[in-house]
Design a protein around this motif. Structure first.
Motif, short mmCIF file in Angstrom:
data_model
loop_
_atom_site.label_atom_id
_atom_site.label_comp_id
_atom_site.label_asym_id
_atom_site.label_seq_id
_atom_site.Cartn_x
_atom_site.Cartn_y
_atom_site.Cartn_z
N GLU A 193 0.83 -1.21 0.00
CA GLU A 193 0.00 0.00 0.00
C GLU A 193 0.87 1.26 0.00
O GLU A 193 0.63 2.19 -0.76
CB GLU A 193 -0.91 0.01 1.24
N LEU A 194 1.88 1.27 0.87
CA LEU A 194 2.73 2.47 0.97
C LEU A 194 3.57 2.69 -0.28
O LEU A 194 3.74 3.85 -0.71
CB LEU A 194 3.63 2.35 2.21
N ALA A 195 4.11 1.61 -0.85
CA ALA A 195 4.91 1.78 -2.08
C ALA A 195 4.01 2.31 -3.19
O ALA A 195 4.40 3.21 -3.95
CB ALA A 195 5.56 0.46 -2.48
N PHE A 196 2.79 1.77 -3.26
CA PHE A 196 1.88 2.19 -4.32
C PHE A 196 1.42 3.64 -4.10
O PHE A 196 1.39 4.44 -5.04
CB PHE A 196 0.69 1.23 -4.40
N ALA A 197 1.11 3.99 -2.86
CA ALA A 197 0.69 5.37 -2.57
C ALA A 197 1.83 6.34 -2.92
O ALA A 197 1.59 7.44 -3.41
CB ALA A 197 0.31 5.51 -1.10
N THR A 198 3.07 5.91 -2.72
CA THR A 198 4.21 6.77 -3.02
C THR A 198 4.38 6.95 -4.53
O THR A 198 4.70 8.05 -5.00
CB THR A 198 5.48 6.18 -2.36
N ILE A 199 4.13 5.87 -5.28
CA ILE A 199 4.16 5.98 -6.75
C ILE A 199 3.05 6.93 -7.22
O ILE A 199 3.27 7.80 -8.06
CB ILE A 199 3.99 4.58 -7.40
N VAL A 200 1.85 6.76 -6.66
CA VAL A 200 0.72 7.61 -7.09
C VAL A 200 1.01 9.08 -6.74
O VAL A 200 0.75 9.97 -7.55
CB VAL A 200 -0.61 7.12 -6.48
N GLU A 201 1.61 9.32 -5.59
CA GLU A 201 2.02 10.70 -5.26
C GLU A 201 2.90 11.27 -6.37
O GLU A 201 2.71 12.41 -6.80
CB GLU A 201 2.86 10.72 -3.97
N CYS A 248 -3.70 4.50 3.62
CA CYS A 248 -3.36 3.09 3.36
C CYS A 248 -4.09 2.16 4.34
O CYS A 248 -4.53 1.07 3.97
CB CYS A 248 -1.86 2.88 3.44
N GLN A 249 -4.22 2.59 5.59
CA GLN A 249 -4.97 1.77 6.56
C GLN A 249 -6.43 1.62 6.10
O GLN A 249 -7.01 0.55 6.19
CB GLN A 249 -4.92 2.42 7.95
N GLN A 250 -7.01 2.71 5.59
CA GLN A 250 -8.39 2.64 5.09
C GLN A 250 -8.51 1.68 3.91
O GLN A 250 -9.51 0.98 3.77
CB GLN A 250 -8.89 4.05 4.68
N ALA A 251 -7.48 1.65 3.06
CA ALA A 251 -7.48 0.71 1.93
C ALA A 251 -7.59 -0.71 2.46
O ALA A 251 -8.34 -1.55 1.94
CB ALA A 251 -6.21 0.88 1.10
N GLU A 252 -6.85 -0.98 3.51
CA GLU A 252 -6.85 -2.32 4.12
C GLU A 252 -8.23 -2.64 4.72
O GLU A 252 -8.76 -3.73 4.55
CB GLU A 252 -5.77 -2.35 5.21
N HIS A 253 -8.82 -1.67 5.40
CA HIS A 253 -10.14 -1.87 6.01
C HIS A 253 -11.20 -2.10 4.94
O HIS A 253 -11.98 -3.05 5.02
CB HIS A 253 -10.57 -0.62 6.80
N GLN A 258 1.19 0.36 8.80
CA GLN A 258 1.30 1.47 7.85
C GLN A 258 2.19 2.58 8.43
O GLN A 258 2.97 3.19 7.70
CB GLN A 258 -0.08 2.01 7.50
N PHE A 259 2.07 2.84 9.73
CA PHE A 259 2.92 3.88 10.34
C PHE A 259 4.39 3.45 10.32
O PHE A 259 5.28 4.26 10.07
CB PHE A 259 2.48 4.18 11.78
N ALA A 260 4.66 2.18 10.60
CA ALA A 260 6.06 1.71 10.61
C ALA A 260 6.66 1.82 9.22
O ALA A 260 7.79 2.28 9.05
CB ALA A 260 6.13 0.27 11.11
N SER A 261 5.90 1.41 8.20
CA SER A 261 6.41 1.45 6.83
C SER A 261 6.57 2.90 6.34
O SER A 261 7.43 3.19 5.54
CB SER A 261 5.48 0.67 5.89
N ALA A 262 5.71 3.80 6.85
CA ALA A 262 5.76 5.19 6.41
C ALA A 262 6.81 6.01 7.17
O ALA A 262 7.53 6.82 6.59
CB ALA A 262 4.39 5.85 6.58
N PHE A 263 6.89 5.81 8.48
CA PHE A 263 7.71 6.69 9.33
C PHE A 263 9.07 6.10 9.70
O PHE A 263 9.84 6.74 10.42
CB PHE A 263 6.97 7.02 10.63
N GLY A 264 9.36 4.86 9.27
CA GLY A 264 10.62 4.22 9.64
C GLY A 264 11.82 5.12 9.35
O GLY A 264 11.80 5.90 8.41
#
Ligand code: GLA
Length: 392
Positions: free
Chosen positions: A141-149, A165-170, A182-188
């Motif tokens: 989700e995060l890699a894809f959101a970053t590409i779309v950005e 991204c969390q909403q996408a999962e829900h 999602q926070f770990a993958s985004a804020f690491g």
């Protein structure tokens, strides 16, 4: 090989570019990467206003993309059916199923106002085991959101991106997850753990500087399926617990409060609740000890966390218990500071805090003994905290 090597991010990026050329005959205009995560401590409490302490690991999902002058996103991953997603309007879940995470992310951008997204081709490559409890879906989700950005030339606020991204999962994968993955993958961040206050939804970096220590991730190769109802059942049990306590948030609950309603709760909800309250306390304590560089204090906290997940929350399994027991047998003398299951449970991986100079030996011992007892060869690799999702 008992200890697997981590494929360098630069090599994954080359693979993604080559596949894009192969499948779509295009040079990549954008390449994005997002890491998986392991959680050091703070399990099954991100949906209880708790604190969790994960890190982004040196295993990634990488996506290469280029515009295609159409109103479709065409996306391939090695081995899966191509996904063709219309970018004309609202997104709905569909086939192939693996692409629902991507549809969910696109829907997030649409609702957020970054729309229309121009058509593009993309390929996805990965060094993250799928279903290994290391957040491959959050990384996707995060890699894809970053590409779309990159494609719409907007940079979302990192927190907004993680929540999208969390909403996408829900909404598109049917998993009512918390915010940890999602926070770990985004804020690491390199050489830092991410302490997440899940009530405030705020991350705080906790340094993990010592090169003398590393984390060993041991995938039991038993796969879990969080959507299968057990995860949801745990979430519901904690909601029931909080309702019986008549409190607004788990942050207001002490073990003494819990004793007071033990009878009214019944044994099952009482044990689920005891896990939540005790795990929040352990995670806060672990972060304090880390800030003081007192790594030795983590061992008993990790052990207590595993026991609580096994006995009170009942999300462990024989293979996870075995892997933790094998690490504990190696013990402090052998370079192991602490070990526990990590992630949603019911299979997946354990995390073991080790002395770096003894990693190889520990990995080999775990691997040999685990395979001897279960007949499955585990996947074991070492990692230190790495940087979160970004364009390369
Ligand atoms: C899964 C979920 C997370 C978290 C963990 C358990 O990984 O996606 O939100 O709840 O389980 O700690």
């Amino acid at each position: 090989m008992p200890l697997q090597a981590n494929e360098p991010l630069a090599d994954l990026s080359i693979d993604a570019r080559v596949y894009l050329k192969h499948f779509y005959h295009q040079e990549a205009a954008l390449v994005a990467a997002a890491p998986g995560r392991v959680n050091l401590i703070g399990e099954h409490i991100d949906y209880c206003d708790g604190f969790v302490l994960p890190l982004a690991i040196d295993r990634h999902i990488v996506i290469a993309a280029a515009l295609n002058n159409s109103n479709q996103a065409r996306i391939r991953t090695t081995g899966e059916e191509e996904a063709i997603i219309s970018l004309d309007g609202a997104q709905e879940a569909g086939d192939p199923k693996w692409a629902n995470y991507l549809r969910g992310v696109l829907e997030g951008f649409r609702l957020q106002g970054s729309w229309p997204v121009p058509g593009f081709n993309a390929v996805i490559v990965s060094s993250l085991p799928i279903g290994g409890g290391l957040s491959s879906s959050a990384a996707l989700e995060l890699a894809f959101a970053t590409i779309v950005e990159g494609i719409v030339d907007t940079v979302l606020d990192t927190k907004e991106k993680a929540l999208l991204c969390q909403q996408a999962e829900h909404n598109f994968a049917g998993v009512p997850c918390g915010i940890m993955d999602q926070f770990a993958s985004a804020f690491g961040q390199k050489d830092n753990l991410v302490l997440i206050d899940c009530q405030a939804q705020e991350p705080e970096l906790v340094p993990f500087h010592s090169n003398d220590l590393s984390l060993l991730v041991a995938n039991t190769m038993i796969s879990h399926d969080l959507a299968d109802g057990e995860y949801r059942a745990r979430r519901e049990a904690t909601e029931q617990g909080l309702a019986t306590l008549e409190k607004e948030s788990w942050r207001q609950v002490s073990l003494a409060d819990l004793e007071g309603v033990k009878e009214a709760m019944g044994d099952l909800i009482y044990r689920r609740s005891r896990h939540v309250v005790s795990e929040i306390a352990r995670t806060v304590e672990a972060a304090e000890e880390l800030r003081r560089d007192n790594y030795a204090a983590l061992g008993p906290l990790m052990a207590a966390s595993h026991q609580s997940l096994r006995d009170d929350f009942e999300v462990s399994c024989t293979e996870l218990d075995l892997m933790v027991e094998l690490a504990n047998k190696i013990g402090f003398e052998g370079g192991v500071l602490g070990s526990r299951m990590t992630g949603g449970g019911f299979g997946g991986a354990t995390v073991t805090l080790c002395r770096t100079d003894q990693l190889r030996e520990i990995g080999a011992r775990l691997s040999i003994s685990y395979e001897q007892e279960t007949g499955h060869a585990p996947q074991i690799f070492a990692t230190r905290p790495v940087h979160g999702a970004r364009l390369l």
